[in-house]
Design an enzyme around this catalytic site. Sequence first.
Site, PDB file in Angstrom:
ATOM      1  N   SER A 116      41.270  39.604  39.510  1.00  0.00           N
ATOM      2  CA  SER A 116      42.191  40.738  39.445  1.00  0.00           C
ATOM      3  C   SER A 116      43.408  40.457  40.324  1.00  0.00           C
ATOM      4  O   SER A 116      44.102  39.452  40.122  1.00  0.00           O
ATOM      5  CB  SER A 116      41.465  42.030  39.833  1.00  0.00           C
ATOM      6  OG  SER A 116      42.222  43.166  39.476  1.00  0.00           O
ATOM      7  N   GLU A 212      43.435  37.916  31.132  1.00  0.00           N
ATOM      8  CA  GLU A 212      42.753  39.202  30.978  1.00  0.00           C
ATOM      9  C   GLU A 212      43.567  40.237  31.728  1.00  0.00           C
ATOM     10  O   GLU A 212      44.478  39.903  32.473  1.00  0.00           O
ATOM     11  CB  GLU A 212      41.320  39.119  31.523  1.00  0.00           C
ATOM     12  CG  GLU A 212      41.202  38.810  33.013  1.00  0.00           C
ATOM     13  CD  GLU A 212      41.134  40.049  33.887  1.00  0.00           C
ATOM     14  OE1 GLU A 212      40.639  41.093  33.423  1.00  0.00           O
ATOM     15  OE2 GLU A 212      41.586  39.987  35.047  1.00  0.00           O
ATOM     16  N   HIS A 277      37.625  42.057  33.931  1.00  0.00           N
ATOM     17  CA  HIS A 277      37.206  43.428  34.243  1.00  0.00           C
ATOM     18  C   HIS A 277      36.220  43.913  33.186  1.00  0.00           C
ATOM     19  O   HIS A 277      36.546  44.750  32.343  1.00  0.00           O
ATOM     20  CB  HIS A 277      38.412  44.346  34.292  1.00  0.00           C
ATOM     21  CG  HIS A 277      39.382  44.047  35.390  1.00  0.00           C
ATOM     22  ND1 HIS A 277      40.313  43.028  35.312  1.00  0.00           N
ATOM     23  CD2 HIS A 277      39.589  44.641  36.602  1.00  0.00           C
ATOM     24  CE1 HIS A 277      41.033  43.013  36.424  1.00  0.00           C
ATOM     25  NE2 HIS A 277      40.618  43.982  37.214  1.00  0.00           N
TER      26      HIS A 277
END
Length: 307
Positions: A116, A212, A277
């Site tokens: 992330s 992502e 995620h």
Amino acid sequence: MKELTRPPRLAPGARVAVVAPSGPVPEERLQAGLDVLRGWDLDPVVAPHVLDRHARFDYLAGTDADRAADLQAAWCDPSVDAVLCARGGYGVQRMADLLDWKAMRAAGPKVFVGFSDITALHEAFATRLGLVTLHGPMAAGVDFLKNARAQDHLRATLFAPETVRTITSGGRALTGGRARGVLLGGCLCLLAAELGSPLARPSAAGGLLCLEDVGEETYRLDRYLTQLLRAGWLDGVHGVLLGSWDRCESYDRVRELLVDRLGGLGVPVAEEFGFGHCEGALTIPFGVTAELDADAGTLTLDEPALR
């Protein structure tokens, strides 16, 4: 793009430091994560400011200086074998330039795990330290704490990386074919935000790019991809692996965009690869050479992630 240096794998009893370079960490989730690590026969230590919260900006885990100091101290501590991030959120870009990269390079290779917002640190560890890093679950992450698949795959990567040299997605090919290259990437919005920064790679050329994101509207994903395309950052990329798009619009809508923006690259593109995620997120080693078979939905590492 050259392959990076692989850190040593972990052994039972290894000391691992947990740091919070980005957002604030709920104490109960941190304690649950520490229990998991202890169950793996690891010796986790918590950096001093992990549970801090910035006085004015409560989306940050303490001040920039304190978050940077925690990471640097953990990395430069010779008794620490690995540094695990507690969570993502936002904040790495505010503290990354405060790190003493020369001192961290002198400390030698060790394992680094996160994803992330940690994408910005994956980039920096590649460009400044020349190290393989693990794009994987974080110690206080909900998906990690409640999902055996995520735990098992990270544990195998840390302790017995030769057992997870082939990663199978179960997904489909947006564009078929095979490709070889060095793995890199992470969260799409962070890669776009890092363009032009002193710690980012100048290009994804020669790589297998993993992408992502989470909680983004389709037009924003379009903007990030278009920015990377216009900047020439995707020129020469060998292949693309697509992970999760949790809390974005319907996947059919996101998929339509991915086909539109990535289809013109003329390289294999594999979707639904199970990293990012999502529940059961797989651990992907960045900096290792691998072969992508988009039609079969497999990624095969030339060497184990850790030596």
